[in-house]
Design an enzyme around this catalytic site. Structure first.
Site, PDB file in Angstrom:
ATOM      1  N   GLU A  52      17.318  18.961  46.599  1.00 32.16           N
ATOM      2  CA  GLU A  52      17.645  20.181  45.876  1.00 32.16           C
ATOM      3  C   GLU A  52      18.353  19.856  44.564  1.00 32.16           C
ATOM      4  OE1 GLU A  52      20.008  22.350  48.635  1.00 32.16           O
ATOM      5  OE2 GLU A  52      18.459  22.348  50.191  1.00 32.16           O
ATOM      6  N   LEU A  81      15.105  24.903  48.841  1.00 33.69           N
ATOM      7  CA  LEU A  81      16.330  24.827  49.637  1.00 33.69           C
ATOM      8  C   LEU A  81      15.943  24.898  51.111  1.00 33.69           C
ATOM      9  CD1 LEU A  81      17.379  25.643  46.780  1.00 33.69           C
ATOM     10  CD2 LEU A  81      19.264  26.764  47.944  1.00 33.69           C
ATOM     11  N   GLU A  83      16.325  22.112  54.169  1.00 29.65           N
ATOM     12  CA  GLU A  83      16.690  20.764  54.595  1.00 29.65           C
ATOM     13  C   GLU A  83      15.718  20.185  55.615  1.00 29.65           C
ATOM     14  OE1 GLU A  83      19.922  22.503  52.491  1.00 29.65           O
ATOM     15  OE2 GLU A  83      18.865  23.256  54.267  1.00 29.65           O
ATOM     16  N   GLN A 105      22.045  18.159  49.878  1.00 29.84           N
ATOM     17  CA  GLN A 105      23.095  18.453  48.906  1.00 29.84           C
ATOM     18  C   GLN A 105      24.507  18.272  49.448  1.00 29.84           C
ATOM     19  OE1 GLN A 105      23.359  22.478  46.796  1.00 29.84           O
ATOM     20  NE2 GLN A 105      22.128  21.239  45.386  1.00 29.84           N
ATOM     21  N   PHE A 106      24.741  18.635  50.701  1.00 26.94           N
ATOM     22  CA  PHE A 106      25.998  18.384  51.402  1.00 26.94           C
ATOM     23  C   PHE A 106      25.660  18.037  52.848  1.00 26.94           C
ATOM     24  CE2 PHE A 106      27.295  21.023  47.878  1.00 26.94           C
ATOM     25  CZ  PHE A 106      28.506  20.466  47.471  1.00 26.94           C
ATOM     26  N   PRO A 112      20.161  22.296  59.742  1.00 28.10           N
ATOM     27  CA  PRO A 112      18.794  22.806  59.902  1.00 28.10           C
ATOM     28  C   PRO A 112      17.748  21.705  60.042  1.00 28.10           C
ATOM     29  CG  PRO A 112      19.933  23.960  58.130  1.00 28.10           C
ATOM     30  CD  PRO A 112      20.781  22.792  58.495  1.00 28.10           C
ATOM     31  N   HIS A 152      30.787  22.700  53.282  1.00 32.14           N
ATOM     32  CA  HIS A 152      30.581  21.668  52.271  1.00 32.14           C
ATOM     33  C   HIS A 152      31.379  20.403  52.563  1.00 32.14           C
ATOM     34  CE1 HIS A 152      29.012  25.201  50.274  1.00 32.14           C
ATOM     35  NE2 HIS A 152      28.594  24.477  49.241  1.00 32.14           N
TER      36      HIS A 152
END
Length: 349
Positions: A52, A81, A83, A105-106, A112, A152
């Site tokens: 992403e 977006l 995962e 991203q984190f 997921p 996050h």
């Protein structure tokens, strides 16, 4: 080879010696990771990078800044977006002969994708009786200390380490991050590479230029001592080194071990240190129950029981979701004070 002045010693192995003779650049950890990705893309045409916002934007932390412009949108590209889709695409590309590097991203967004991780990523070598492997890397920032929103700052390394067939790497410095990431990309098996957000831009250190690797599966002693062993990784290495500095002012010399690779785990180095000092404290910022610190503590207790003079202690995050409110973050993330309290109790036991 090393010059005589840089001859390897117990505290300076050959890998460090060789690196010392290279030209160096002062980099933050995120810059070192960017450099590693650049080197990998340059050296191997089968390496592709995706996730992403990793393309034109260069990633939310700019870890891939400039790489799409240099290597093209076919090799560095954005994804939806999704995962599960990101990790699934990496599986397919690896089976097709590529070496994908997927960015989530984190790390708290990995959940997921757990179906892909648990059902496919770690199983292909076993499933195909060794005919196929998955030379893929999934990178993800993890951990707290920078006041991020909910999910996050999660640290899901224990979930990944509990998945047979995958490797889990968590660096603690720019130079180690670069060498370990290049080794992960070149590894024939899937590697989850977690990067402590707190360390991305916290400091600059000398990093060798060009290509080099650090062997996966090796812990390293980052500070020597004989009173107690602190075992840690990622963002907690900085905390434990500070705690050891404080303890040294009172004449207590603490050994600090950076695990670096959770899987495969370097049991020999950790157990040897704990057996020699007789005391051990394991530190990580993930939740305490079921955290990887419990595995480390069990390994030490099993292999060094008769050498221990105190129970193996753990300092970890609390058994609660990471607080989304910045005012409470310092209560959750292990601090120097909490580490020193555990050290004091172990020394008095």
């Amino acid at each position: 080879t090393c010059s005589r002045s840089l001859a390897p010693t117990s505290s300076r192995p050959w890998s460090t010696c060789v690196a010392a003779e290279r030209s160096l650049a002062s980099l933050t950890m995120v810059q070192a990771i960017n450099q590693a990705l650049d080197v990998a893309l340059e050296r191997d045409p089968t390496v592709v990078l995706f996730g992403e916002d990793v393309g034109a934007m260069g990633g939310v932390f700019r870890a891939s800044d400039g790489l799409q412009r240099k290597h093209g949108a076919e090799r560095v590209f954005d994804t939806p977006l999704a995962e599960s889709g990101i990790v699934g695409v990496a599986v397919g590309l690896a089976l097709a002969g590529m070496r994908p590097v997927a960015e989530v991203q984190f790390a708290g967004f990995l959940y997921p994708a757990l179906d892909q991780v648990l059902s496919h990523v770690g199983r292909y070598r076993h499933r195909t009786r060794g005919r196929y492997s998955l030379p893929m890397v999934v990178r993800a920032p993890y951990g707290g200390g920078v006041h991020t929103p909910e999910q996050h700052a999660d640290s899901p390394e224990a979930v990944l380490a509990h998945t047979p067939g995958v490797k889990v790497v968590i660096p603690s410095s720019p130079a180690r991050a670069k060498g370990l990431l290049l080794a992960a990309i070149e590894d024939p098996d899937p590697v989850f590479f977690l990067e402590a957000i707190k360390l991305y831009r916290s400091a600059r250190f000398d990093v060798p230029t060009g290509h080099y690797t650090h062997e996966l599966g090796r812990a390293r002693i980052v500070r020597q001592g004989d009173a107690l062993t602190l075992v840690c990784y990622g963002g907690m290495v900085e905390v434990c080194l500070k705690a050891a500095d404080v303890a040294a002012t009172s004449g207590v010399e603490i050994e600090v071990i950076d695990v670096e690779t959770l899987v495969p785990f370097d049991e020999a180095t950790v157990v040897a240190s704990a057996a020699r000092t007789g005391r051990a404290v394991v530190v990580h910022e993930a939740t305490r129950t079921g955290g990887f610190g419990a595995e480390i503590a069990a390994r030490i207790a099993e292999a060094a029981f008769y050498s221990l003079r105190a129970p193996v202690a753990r300092v970890a995050g609390w058994d609660a979701p990471y607080p989304p409110f910045t005012a409470f973050e310092h209560h959750y993330r292990p601090s120097v004070a909490r580490v020193l309290e555990a050290v004091r109790e172990a020394l008095l036991a």
